[in-house]
Design an enzyme around this catalytic site. Sequence first.
Site, PDB file in Angstrom:
ATOM      1  N   ILE A 385      47.078  39.230  70.056  1.00 25.82           N
ATOM      2  CA  ILE A 385      46.378  40.342  70.704  1.00 25.82           C
ATOM      3  C   ILE A 385      47.381  41.279  71.378  1.00 25.82           C
ATOM      4  O   ILE A 385      47.259  42.510  71.301  1.00 25.82           O
ATOM      5  CB  ILE A 385      45.359  39.801  71.728  1.00 25.82           C
ATOM      6  CG1 ILE A 385      44.202  39.119  70.990  1.00 25.82           C
ATOM      7  CG2 ILE A 385      44.827  40.909  72.628  1.00 25.82           C
ATOM      8  CD1 ILE A 385      43.162  38.479  71.901  1.00 25.82           C
ATOM      9  N   TRP A 388      49.322  43.275  68.762  1.00 24.81           N
ATOM     10  CA  TRP A 388      48.456  44.236  68.059  1.00 24.81           C
ATOM     11  C   TRP A 388      48.531  45.619  68.720  1.00 24.81           C
ATOM     12  O   TRP A 388      48.404  46.644  68.068  1.00 24.81           O
ATOM     13  CB  TRP A 388      47.014  43.718  68.070  1.00 24.81           C
ATOM     14  CG  TRP A 388      46.018  44.705  67.547  1.00 24.81           C
ATOM     15  CD1 TRP A 388      45.829  45.068  66.242  1.00 24.81           C
ATOM     16  CD2 TRP A 388      45.072  45.455  68.307  1.00 24.81           C
ATOM     17  NE1 TRP A 388      44.817  45.995  66.146  1.00 24.81           N
ATOM     18  CE2 TRP A 388      44.333  46.249  67.415  1.00 24.81           C
ATOM     19  CE3 TRP A 388      44.768  45.527  69.660  1.00 24.81           C
ATOM     20  CZ2 TRP A 388      43.321  47.102  67.825  1.00 24.81           C
ATOM     21  CZ3 TRP A 388      43.768  46.375  70.073  1.00 24.81           C
ATOM     22  CH2 TRP A 388      43.060  47.143  69.154  1.00 24.81           C
ATOM     23  N   HIS A 389      48.786  45.633  70.037  1.00 26.89           N
ATOM     24  CA  HIS A 389      48.907  46.915  70.736  1.00 26.89           C
ATOM     25  C   HIS A 389      50.242  47.595  70.445  1.00 26.89           C
ATOM     26  O   HIS A 389      50.391  48.805  70.672  1.00 26.89           O
ATOM     27  CB  HIS A 389      48.764  46.707  72.252  1.00 26.89           C
ATOM     28  CG  HIS A 389      47.389  46.268  72.665  1.00 26.89           C
ATOM     29  ND1 HIS A 389      46.993  44.940  72.663  1.00 26.89           N
ATOM     30  CD2 HIS A 389      46.310  46.969  73.074  1.00 26.89           C
ATOM     31  CE1 HIS A 389      45.740  44.855  73.069  1.00 26.89           C
ATOM     32  NE2 HIS A 389      45.287  46.068  73.311  1.00 26.89           N
ATOM     33  N   GLY A 390      51.221  46.852  69.968  1.00 24.81           N
ATOM     34  CA  GLY A 390      52.539  47.412  69.665  1.00 24.81           C
ATOM     35  C   GLY A 390      53.579  46.313  69.642  1.00 24.81           C
ATOM     36  O   GLY A 390      53.493  45.359  70.425  1.00 24.81           O
TER      37      GLY A 390
END
Length: 472
Positions: A385, A388-390
């Site tokens: 998770i 997934w944002h970077g």
Amino acid sequence: MDKGRKGQNGWGWVLLIGSTLAIYWLQAPLAPRFADTLLPTATLALAVLGWLLTRPPDAAARQTTWPEDRLTLFVLFALVVGMAFNRYLDGAYRLTASRPPSPWLTAVALLLLGGFVLLIARLTDRADQRRVLTGSIVLVVGLFVVLKSAPLATAAAQFWRSLSGQNPSLAAPADLAWLGFSYVAFRLIHTLRDRQTGLLPHLSLREYVTYIIFAPAFIAGPIDRAERFVQDIRALPQLVVLDAARFGEAGLRIAAGLFKKLVIADSLAQGMSLTAVNATQVTSPLALWALLYGYALRLYFDFAGYTDIAIGVGLLLGIRLPENFNRPYLQTNITTFWQSWHMTLSSWARFYVFTPLSRTLLRRKPRPSPTLIVFIAQIATMTTIGLWHGLTWTFLIWGLWHGVGLFIHKQWSDRTRRWYRALEGKPGQKRAWALFGWFITFHFVVVGWVWFLLPDVDQAAATFAKLLGIGW
């Protein structure tokens, strides 16, 4: 064609056509030539390829939707070529962010791309489907890694600029800011994996593409599941278009979302929430804590507001998107926080990371201890998770922060369950414990946002220390 599909009215086509136009209209301008037209087209190509790979192997089942699928291919082809005619419009009237390639070039390129996609589908039909689907998931993840990694995205942008005769030295990760790809990737992986496990229902091409690019949820979710989404699509023939109750509910959700986003979140953004700039300018721990609380509230109201708007617009269109937030900052432990914050993302990660990884570890010989299995699975889920944002160290640390928090809470709750049940007969103590749990959970989450917000580890660590009164 089964009875349900035969009865679908034109509203399903409206959703497909409207969503297709929306992904071009919403895409922001990009520096590499034609990128803001080609990337939405690539989204459609991925959706068509995803549908080809996830069709049931039974030829008779495929034939049930083939007439509609053929029409859908023609509609998508016409829409993409039609978008190229924006080339001849003044910039103020275009649906595309910049001038697209010529319609003739677009048509020829689409025919070649379509032939290539069909060739892949024909070849993969004869191969081991489990390996094909696994390879497809790996390719989607690989593309995701390229886009989320600054060095790889810059290299890809340099290559694009070289091909289009632009200066490669000006390439930057923002050159390939592919709108909605993060959520498209999640939906593609979900359908590919569910085809592997036999859970995915048979979807027509129109249903599949509409699910992948449904406009209200395209930019920031919620992440619906295909089998639930298609139920709403197939119920559209029974939809009462001018339903006052549905319109009222949708209007309230949209109004609530606009209030959260434009009034609360945008007000907090005016100097009342932590940023990378004011984190270096603040002069006292109290002010730093105030800014951090402001950021936590801004993040929630911004995202929850957008979700309300997406759900409200979905209701107007006849699709009930899943909820994404349920008062997360009022939860009394970190487990229930993650069951109420970005619920569709945490549910996706639980379904496609935590559960399969736990089962794999349980089947190992010798089997690791249950405690180690939980630790590995929770760390893997939360780092997924986070990344997934970077693909940055700060997002990795943020994921580890929550993975460790969830693991500690699991061990604590396993060992104190009997004591907690005994509080049922002591309401005062139970309320006091709930208040204490809320205080700890809220601040654990709020402090964790430091890693999420700030761009590098040094600044995040320095800010973290200042919150504790160190380094002033």
